[in-house]
Design an enzyme around this catalytic site. Structure first.
Site, PDB file in Angstrom:
ATOM      1  N   SER A 539     -18.163  -7.002  26.032  1.00  0.00           N
ATOM      2  CA  SER A 539     -17.732  -7.433  27.273  1.00  0.00           C
ATOM      3  C   SER A 539     -16.076  -7.676  27.142  1.00  0.00           C
ATOM      4  CB  SER A 539     -18.867  -8.277  27.873  1.00  0.00           C
ATOM      5  OG  SER A 539     -18.461  -8.475  29.197  1.00  0.00           O
ATOM      6  N   GLU A 622     -24.736   1.972  29.245  1.00  0.00           N
ATOM      7  CA  GLU A 622     -23.570   1.853  29.263  1.00  0.00           C
ATOM      8  C   GLU A 622     -22.854   2.615  28.174  1.00  0.00           C
ATOM      9  OE1 GLU A 622     -22.601  -2.808  30.318  1.00  0.00           O
ATOM     10  OE2 GLU A 622     -23.026  -2.291  28.063  1.00  0.00           O
ATOM     11  N   HIS A 650     -26.599  -4.854  29.152  1.00  0.00           N
ATOM     12  CA  HIS A 650     -25.293  -5.131  28.776  1.00  0.00           C
ATOM     13  C   HIS A 650     -25.653  -6.061  27.425  1.00  0.00           C
ATOM     14  CE1 HIS A 650     -20.989  -5.906  29.279  1.00  0.00           C
ATOM     15  NE2 HIS A 650     -21.260  -7.212  29.442  1.00  0.00           N
TER      16      HIS A 650
END
Length: 699
Positions: A539, A622, A650
């Site tokens: 992230s 993702e 995530h």
């Protein structure tokens, strides 16, 4: 109606649900063995399985969202909480609802065991129930008479309301098996339970499933990288009803119950939002300045409307608070110290100066009051989570329950806290972890792990880079805690704040400035080999790694990312129309800057400059965002090895995946930074592939 809708959704989605073999977890170690509690004189090296099997209560990240996993019995003598432990072999979790005496270090008693790991959800850019991989904090609630405990539990379906006898005499579900319970509490009558559901969410999902028969319309309900079907859009209202725990019958809530749910009568003199009322005094937290994101402070209003503000510097940084038994003073927990690296407990009588009761480095989380003591979870750099009791009288701390006493017999590398200010004057810190057998004069390759370094040094944000396991293999680790957001504008609201921190990537430049400064300090200790550096991130940490590879004054020789990447042709497209519209409103991709936004940021655009090997361990929701970057590097013969993990988010949640990622990251950095080709965990085909990548890079 709800049952019919839920059945329809299940039927329509059945054809797309993968078949996963189910293996029951081994829960024999859900509570520590007596021998572990006594400790051992013989110490052993750490293994990745030790980290993967850590017991937890409450949060699965650093405690920024401080929902308490504890509830104290009405008489103040016992606390209830859920304990969980991952089982990577079964790829599942052991879960137990526990009751423990808070007056002494009594034995925890499991009053219910079983169920499945409940993952959190959130609303993001109008998409409802967006899936997360983090643990949903299970908040038990004692019955008013102290005889039973209510809580949420899932068994191959939605979260249901369960009720267990506090003495361990049995547990059973109360709510229907097809209805997702999102919140609950005991009624004012002391016998019924109030439950919150979102029936229109299930109805909307059913409508989307039906829409699929004629094709989904591609619009602002889509997030293509996450899934190939629309999300439900907000608003989705919450609907409350009451359930009789004996008969299971439901009824509408009363006016009095509705008032209790909303937090009491609406006083026009009070701000909207949560507040705590005691003896006619109302307390709430508020921003300390008008600038968005400013630290929070306490405010109290008396029955006459006079507001008193806790304006002392020791009030700033408020996280959680509550009234003391006298109804006139409050306790609160705040972040304190350099770059808010510490946490402290205070007592405040409105109108007087706050009194410090306890301060420590690390994390205090989920705090709640038991009589005049505060119960929290606590962990620090080298100490996994414990449940502690802190006296508000003298600040004395008692460990009620060491969740992971096995670590008393495990050798961990030494930890040194480093502090630095970046070129913008912003404070930051990092933990330098050395191999357990470090000798004076030795210099070790170093791996940067990001982007929070608060509490036990487990695996960085996202928990994928096993810090102490890396150190045990002869690598130094810099666990980097990114500085607070930096921006120069006044930013009075969320939109202005985002514009400010994203403008010309000023916040990213601030973060890199801190990382470079702390790397300088680590190298300056004489324990780090600056010619052999690696970096890992997820992230925000992955974004920092991406930016650092092109802009840092330090050169990295190996990279591992858990999310990737931001490049010109894929990032906004794979976010769907809702992300495209949102980004456009901020002038993406330049963020208001005058220069080419991708020139010093995009890996794909700068593939010719990149010669560092990449390991990508990505979730299936993702991984497509990485394809532009990975394809550009592969076209030039650059080393990229990618793994995609099914049914992940995530933050990855599956224990088997976490252990595999732990082991592969250890082997990856050993291979590239220590030139170790005796992979301890990697499969032979992986090692052969890495040897091929290394040979190609050498050419």
């Amino acid at each position: 109606m709800v049952t019919g809708v839920a059945s329809l959704v299940a039927a329509l989605l059945a054809s797309t649900s993968p078949s996963v073999p189910v293996q029951q977890p081994n829960c024999s170690t859900l509570l520590p063995a007596a021998a572990d509690l006594e400790g051992s004189q013989v110490r052993r090296p750490i293994a990745t399985i030790d980290l993967a099997r850590l017991r937890d209560v409450g949060r699965s990240e650093d405690g920024l969202w401080d929902d308490s996993p504890f509830d104290v019995s009405p008489d103040g003598t016992h606390v209830a909480f859920q304990i969980r432990q991952a089982d990577p072999v079964a790829n599942s979790y052991c879960l137990g609802m526990v009751v423990m005496d808070v007056r002494a270090r009594g034995e925890p008693v499991v009053i219910d065991q079983g169920g499945q790991f409940l993952k959190g959800t959130m609303s993001i850019r109008g998409l409802a129930a967006f899936p997360l991989g983090t643990a949903k904090v299970i908040e038990p609630r004692w019955s008013p008479d102290g005889s039973a405990i209510a809580y949420l539990r899932s068994d191959d379906g939605p979260a249901r309301l369960w009720l267990a006898r506090a003495d361990g005499g049995g547990a059973r579900p109360l709510s229907p098996p097809t209805t997702e319970i999102v919140d609950f509490r005991w009624s004012t009558n002391g016998s019924d339970l109030l439950i919150a559901t979102r029936p229109s969410l299930a109805a909307a999902e059913a409508g989307i499933a039906l829409e699929g028969r004629s094709g989904f319309h591609f619009d602002n309900r889509f997030s293509p990288a996450v899934r190939a079907r629309p999300f439900v859009r907000e608003p989705i209202p919450t609907q409350w009803s009451a359930i009789d725990p004996v008969s299971g019958t439901q009824r509408p809530i009363t006016t009095e119950e509705n008032l209790a749910i909303s937090g009491g009568s609406i006083d026009p003199r009070l701000p909207t939002g949560p507040r705590l009322v005691s003896h006619g005094l109302a307390a709430w937290s508020a921003a300390s300045t008008e600038r968005y994101g400013s630290p929070r402070i306490l405010k109290v209003m008396d029955p006459g409307g006079e507001v008193k503000i806790c304006g002392d510097p020791s009030c700033i940084g408020l996280l959680t608070f509550g009234w003391m038994p006298d109804g006139k003073s409050l306790w609160y927990v705040r972040r304190a110290g350099w770059s808010a690296e510490d946490m402290s407990l205070h007592i405040w009588v409105p109108g007087e100066k706050p009194r410090l009761r306890y301060k420590a480095a690390g994390i205090l989380s989920g705090c709640t009051r038991a009589d005049v003591d505060i119960i929290c979870t606590q962990d620090s750099s080298s100490q996994p989570m414990q449940i502690v009791r802190i006296s508000t009288v003298d600040g004395h701390r008692t460990v009620l329950f060491d969740l992971n006493p096995e670590f008393r017999a495990i050798t961990l590398g030494p930890v040194q806290r480093l502090h630095a200010k970046n070129r913008y004057g912003i404070e930051s810190f990092a933990d330098l972890v050395l191999p357990p057998g470090h000798q004076p004069g030795q210099r070790h390759p170093l791996v940067v792990v990001q982007y929070q370094s608060r509490g036990f040094l487990r695996g960085g944000t996202g928990d994928e880079a096993p810090i102490f396991s890396l150190a045990a293999q002869g690598l130094a680790v810099l666990s980097f805690n990114r500085p607070k957001d930096y921006f120069e504008d006044s930013a009075g609201n969320w939109e202005a704040y985002l514009r400010a921190i994203l403008h010309d990537r000023i916040d990213r430049r601030s973060i890199l400035s801190s990382l470079d400064a702390l790397l300088d300090d680590a190298i300056g200790t004489g324990t780090v080999d600056p010619a052999h550096l690696g970096i890992w991130g997820l992230s925000d940490g992955a974004s920092t790694a991406q930016y650092a590879l092109l802009n840092s004054r330090h050169a990295f020789q190996a990279v591992s990312l858990a999310t990737c990447c931001e490049d010109p042709n894929t990032y906004e497209l794979l976010g769907g129309p809702v992300l495209q519209d949102w980004l456009s409103s901020f002038g993406y991709p330049s963020w208001g800057g005058a220069k080419d936004a991708w020139a010093d940021y995009s890996i794909a655009r700068n593939a010719a400059r990149i010669k560092v090997p990449f390991m990508l361990q990505l979730s299936d929701s993702e991984y497509m965002k990485s394809l532009e970057m990975a394809s550009a590097l592969r076209a030039l013969g650059r080393p990229v090895d990618m793994f995609v993990f099914p049914d992940e988010r995530h933050i990855k949640w599956q224990p088997a995946h976490r252990l595999a990622i732990y082991d592969r990251n250890v082997d990856w950095f050993r291979f590239w930074l220590l030139d170790a080709n005796d992979a301890r965990s990697a499969k032979p085909d992986e090692m052969a592939r890495w040897m091929t990548l290394k040979a190609a890079l050498a050419q």
